[in-house]
Motif scaffolding. Structure first.
Motif, PDB file in Angstrom:
ATOM      1  N   VAL A   1       0.869  -1.179   0.000  1.00 54.93           N
ATOM      2  CA  VAL A   1       0.000   0.000   0.000  1.00 54.93           C
ATOM      3  C   VAL A   1       0.905   1.227   0.000  1.00 54.93           C
ATOM      4  O   VAL A   1       1.277   1.763   1.039  1.00 54.93           O
ATOM      5  N   GLU A   2       1.262   1.664  -1.193  1.00 54.05           N
ATOM      6  CA  GLU A   2       2.230   2.756  -1.390  1.00 54.05           C
ATOM      7  C   GLU A   2       1.787   3.555  -2.604  1.00 54.05           C
ATOM      8  O   GLU A   2       1.622   3.000  -3.693  1.00 54.05           O
ATOM      9  N   ASP A   3       1.573   4.880  -2.424  1.00 54.37           N
ATOM     10  CA  ASP A   3       1.035   5.681  -3.515  1.00 54.37           C
ATOM     11  C   ASP A   3       2.098   6.253  -4.447  1.00 54.37           C
ATOM     12  O   ASP A   3       1.749   6.910  -5.431  1.00 54.37           O
ATOM     13  N   GLU A   4       3.370   6.018  -4.151  1.00 51.25           N
ATOM     14  CA  GLU A   4       4.441   6.405  -5.075  1.00 51.25           C
ATOM     15  C   GLU A   4       4.709   5.212  -5.999  1.00 51.25           C
ATOM     16  O   GLU A   4       5.304   4.216  -5.559  1.00 51.25           O
ATOM     17  N   PRO A   5       4.299   5.290  -7.276  1.00 54.32           N
ATOM     18  CA  PRO A   5       4.402   4.130  -8.176  1.00 54.32           C
ATOM     19  C   PRO A   5       5.806   3.531  -8.269  1.00 54.32           C
ATOM     20  O   PRO A   5       5.958   2.308  -8.280  1.00 54.32           O
ATOM     21  N   LYS A   6       6.830   4.377  -8.307  1.00 54.34           N
ATOM     22  CA  LYS A   6       8.199   3.863  -8.439  1.00 54.34           C
ATOM     23  C   LYS A   6       8.613   3.050  -7.217  1.00 54.34           C
ATOM     24  O   LYS A   6       9.249   2.004  -7.327  1.00 54.34           O
ATOM     25  N   ILE A   7       8.240   3.559  -6.032  1.00 54.04           N
ATOM     26  CA  ILE A   7       8.583   2.839  -4.800  1.00 54.04           C
ATOM     27  C   ILE A   7       7.804   1.529  -4.729  1.00 54.04           C
ATOM     28  O   ILE A   7       8.349   0.474  -4.369  1.00 54.04           O
ATOM     29  N   ALA A   8       6.524   1.584  -5.083  1.00 54.27           N
ATOM     30  CA  ALA A   8       5.696   0.377  -5.059  1.00 54.27           C
ATOM     31  C   ALA A   8       6.244  -0.677  -6.003  1.00 54.27           C
ATOM     32  O   ALA A   8       6.323  -1.869  -5.667  1.00 54.27           O
ATOM     33  N   GLU A   9       6.651  -0.249  -7.193  1.00 55.74           N
ATOM     34  CA  GLU A   9       7.207  -1.183  -8.179  1.00 55.74           C
ATOM     35  C   GLU A   9       8.542  -1.752  -7.702  1.00 55.74           C
ATOM     36  O   GLU A   9       8.843  -2.935  -7.893  1.00 55.74           O
ATOM     37  N   HIS A  10       9.350  -0.892  -7.074  1.00 55.92           N
ATOM     38  CA  HIS A  10      10.643  -1.319  -6.546  1.00 55.92           C
ATOM     39  C   HIS A  10      10.451  -2.402  -5.481  1.00 55.92           C
ATOM     40  O   HIS A  10      11.143  -3.433  -5.468  1.00 55.92           O
ATOM     41  N   LEU A  11       9.487  -2.185  -4.595  1.00 57.19           N
ATOM     42  CA  LEU A  11       9.205  -3.172  -3.554  1.00 57.19           C
ATOM     43  C   LEU A  11       8.679  -4.476  -4.161  1.00 57.19           C
ATOM     44  O   LEU A  11       9.092  -5.572  -3.761  1.00 57.19           O
ATOM     45  N   ALA A  12       7.769  -4.351  -5.124  1.00 59.68           N
ATOM     46  CA  ALA A  12       7.187  -5.534  -5.754  1.00 59.68           C
ATOM     47  C   ALA A  12       8.246  -6.392  -6.439  1.00 59.68           C
ATOM     48  O   ALA A  12       8.212  -7.627  -6.362  1.00 59.68           O
ATOM     49  N   SER A  13       9.196  -5.729  -7.097  1.00 59.56           N
ATOM     50  CA  SER A  13      10.248  -6.481  -7.794  1.00 59.56           C
ATOM     51  C   SER A  13      11.097  -7.275  -6.811  1.00 59.56           C
ATOM     52  O   SER A  13      11.513  -8.400  -7.095  1.00 59.56           O
ATOM     53  N   TYR A  14      11.328  -6.709  -5.626  1.00 58.71           N
ATOM     54  CA  TYR A  14      12.088  -7.422  -4.608  1.00 58.71           C
ATOM     55  C   TYR A  14      11.288  -8.581  -4.024  1.00 58.71           C
ATOM     56  O   TYR A  14      11.838  -9.654  -3.757  1.00 58.71           O
ATOM     57  N   MET A  15       9.995  -8.370  -3.836  1.00 54.47           N
ATOM     58  CA  MET A  15       9.157  -9.455  -3.344  1.00 54.47           C
ATOM     59  C   MET A  15       9.228 -10.651  -4.295  1.00 54.47           C
ATOM     60  O   MET A  15       9.394 -11.796  -3.866  1.00 54.47           O
ATOM     61  N   ASN A  16       9.088 -10.363  -5.559  1.00 53.40           N
ATOM     62  CA  ASN A  16       9.097 -11.424  -6.567  1.00 53.40           C
ATOM     63  C   ASN A  16      10.466 -12.103  -6.644  1.00 53.40           C
ATOM     64  O   ASN A  16      10.553 -13.326  -6.801  1.00 53.40           O
ATOM     65  N   LYS A  17      11.520 -11.314  -6.517  1.00 51.68           N
ATOM     66  CA  LYS A  17      12.881 -11.846  -6.576  1.00 51.68           C
ATOM     67  C   LYS A  17      13.127 -12.872  -5.476  1.00 51.68           C
ATOM     68  O   LYS A  17      13.820 -13.882  -5.684  1.00 51.68           O
ATOM     69  N   TYR A  18      12.551 -12.632  -4.308  1.00 50.87           N
ATOM     70  CA  TYR A  18      12.780 -13.515  -3.177  1.00 50.87           C
ATOM     71  C   TYR A  18      11.665 -14.545  -2.978  1.00 50.87           C
ATOM     72  O   TYR A  18      11.551 -15.158  -1.921  1.00 50.87           O
ATOM     73  N   GLY A  19      10.852 -14.721  -4.003  1.00 46.86           N
ATOM     74  CA  GLY A  19       9.892 -15.814  -3.980  1.00 46.86           C
ATOM     75  C   GLY A  19       8.558 -15.535  -3.325  1.00 46.86           C
ATOM     76  O   GLY A  19       7.807 -16.468  -2.996  1.00 46.86           O
ATOM     77  N   TYR A  20       8.217 -14.258  -3.144  1.00 47.09           N
ATOM     78  CA  TYR A  20       6.915 -13.915  -2.581  1.00 47.09           C
ATOM     79  C   TYR A  20       5.996 -13.413  -3.691  1.00 47.09           C
ATOM     80  O   TYR A  20       6.452 -12.795  -4.664  1.00 47.09           O
ATOM     81  N   ALA A  21       4.713 -13.645  -3.535  1.00 48.24           N
ATOM     82  CA  ALA A  21       3.735 -13.067  -4.450  1.00 48.24           C
ATOM     83  C   ALA A  21       3.367 -11.689  -3.906  1.00 48.24           C
ATOM     84  O   ALA A  21       3.115 -11.540  -2.714  1.00 48.24           O
ATOM     85  N   SER A  22       3.352 -10.689  -4.759  1.00 50.71           N
ATOM     86  CA  SER A  22       3.025  -9.338  -4.308  1.00 50.71           C
ATOM     87  C   SER A  22       1.922  -8.750  -5.162  1.00 50.71           C
ATOM     88  O   SER A  22       1.752  -9.116  -6.323  1.00 50.71           O
ATOM     89  N   PHE A  23       1.165  -7.851  -4.568  1.00 51.43           N
ATOM     90  CA  PHE A  23       0.183  -7.097  -5.349  1.00 51.43           C
ATOM     91  C   PHE A  23       0.118  -5.680  -4.789  1.00 51.43           C
ATOM     92  O   PHE A  23       0.245  -5.462  -3.587  1.00 51.43           O
ATOM     93  N   LYS A  24      -0.043  -4.731  -5.688  1.00 50.81           N
ATOM     94  CA  LYS A  24      -0.016  -3.313  -5.330  1.00 50.81           C
ATOM     95  C   LYS A  24      -1.425  -2.746  -5.321  1.00 50.81           C
ATOM     96  O   LYS A  24      -2.198  -2.950  -6.255  1.00 50.81           O
ATOM     97  N   VAL A  25      -1.742  -2.014  -4.264  1.00 48.24           N
ATOM     98  CA  VAL A  25      -3.030  -1.331  -4.182  1.00 48.24           C
ATOM     99  C   VAL A  25      -2.977  -0.075  -5.046  1.00 48.24           C
ATOM    100  O   VAL A  25      -1.997   0.682  -4.994  1.00 48.24           O
ATOM    101  N   THR A  26      -3.986   0.138  -5.846  1.00 50.93           N
ATOM    102  CA  THR A  26      -4.044   1.329  -6.693  1.00 50.93           C
ATOM    103  C   THR A  26      -5.230   2.234  -6.351  1.00 50.93           C
ATOM    104  O   THR A  26      -5.208   3.420  -6.636  1.00 50.93           O
TER     105      THR A  26
END
Length: 235
Positions: free
Chosen positions: A7-32
Motif C-alpha cells: 500500500v504505497e502511492d508512489e508508483p516507483k517505490i511500489a514497483e521497486h518493492l514488488a520487484s524485490y518481493m518477486n525476486k525472493y519468492g513472494y507473491a506481491s500485489f499493489k493497491v491502486t
C-alpha cells in the motif's frame, strides 16, 4: 507462496518493492485504489502488509486499524516520517514494525522474513482453532474475540495479546516489562503511559461481557487476572 500487499502511492517505490518481493519468492500485489484498500485486502487475503503512512484520503494509521479489526497478519509501516511519535502512533494503531525512507531493500526483506516467521512459523501453525479458557472465560486469539456466558466482544490485536498474557500467566503476575516486550518490539518508543491506556481499554472489554474488576494492578510488578466472577457465582 506467501502474499505481500503493498500500500504505497508512489508508483516507483511500489514497483521497486514488488520487484524485490518477486525476486525472493513472494507473491506481491499493489493497491491502486486508495479509497478502498480493504477491498483489495478481502480479495487477496495477504500474509503481510507493507503500509505507507501518507496516503490519499485516509492515512496508513486508519487502514491499519481497519485491518486489525479483521486480521492478525503482520503490518509493517514504511514512511518518510522519522519522528519518534510517528513510530509510536504506528505501533499503537496496530503496526508490527516500522521502516523509514529511504530504505535498503535488504532491510525490508529481513523485516518481512522476521515478521512472517513470527506469525506463521512452526510454533504458530495450528491444526485446530486455539482457545484459551479460564473459569468460563474464553479467548479466541485467531478471531480476536472474548466471550463469557454467551456474551462476545471483539478485540484489537493488542487487547488480545494483553488478555492472552493474563490468561496464560494466571494465577501468576504478567509483568509490565514482559507485556511491553510482547506488545512492542522496540520499547524505546513506548512511554510508561502507553501500556496503562491499553490496560484501561482491556478493562472496558471485560466490562462489556459483564465482568467488573477483571484485572488487578500489582504495584511495582504488573497485572494479574482477577477471577472474582467465580466467587460471585459461589455466593
Amino acid at each position: 507462496m506467501q502474499k505481500i500487499m503493498i500500500v504505497e502511492d508512489e508508483p516507483k517505490i511500489a514497483e521497486h518493492l514488488a520487484s524485490y518481493m518477486n525476486k525472493y519468492g513472494y507473491a506481491s500485489f499493489k493497491v491502486t485504489d486508495f479509497n478502498h484498500v480493504m477491498d483489495d485486502f478481502y480479495k487477496n487475503k495477504p500474509d503481510l502488509v507493507l503500509l505507507d503512512i501518507n496516503l490519499p484520503s485516509y492515512d496508513g494509521y486508519y487502514w491499519c486499524r481497519k485491518i486489525r479489526k479483521e486480521s492478525l497478519c503482520p503490518v509493517i509501516f514504511i514512511s518518510a516520517r522519522v519522528g519518534e511519535m510517528d513510530q509510536v502512533r504506528a505501533i499503537e494503531n496496530g503496526g508490527d514494525d516500522f521502516i523509514t525512507k529511504p530504505f535498503h531493500p535488504e532491510i525490508v526483506m529481513a523485516k518481512i522474513r522476521s515478521q512472517l516467521r513470527r506469525a506463521y512459523g512452526e510454533y504458530a501453525i495450528q491444526t485446530e482453532e486455539r482457545v484459551l479458557e479460564t473459569k468460563g472465560l474464553k479467548l479466541y486469539p485467531e478471531r480476536l474475540e472474548l466471550s463469557f456466558k454467551g456474551k462476545v466482544v471483539s478485540l484489537s490485536k493488542k487487547e488480545n495479546d494483553i488478555i492472552e498474557s493474563l490468561m496464560e500467566r494466571y494465577p501468576r503476575i504478567a509483568g509490565r516489562e514482559d507485556l511491553l516486550e510482547k506488545l512492542w518490539d522496540d520499547q524505546v518508543y513506548v512511554d510508561e503511559n502507553t501500556l496503562n491506556v491499553n490496560i484501561t481499554r482491556v478493562r472496558k472489554k471485560f466490562e462489556a461481557i459483564g465482568i467488573k474488576e477483571a484485572i488487578e494492578t500489582m504495584r511495582g510488578a504488573g497485572y494479574r487476572l482477577n477471577i472474582s466472577w467465580v466467587e460471585e457465582e459461589d455466593k
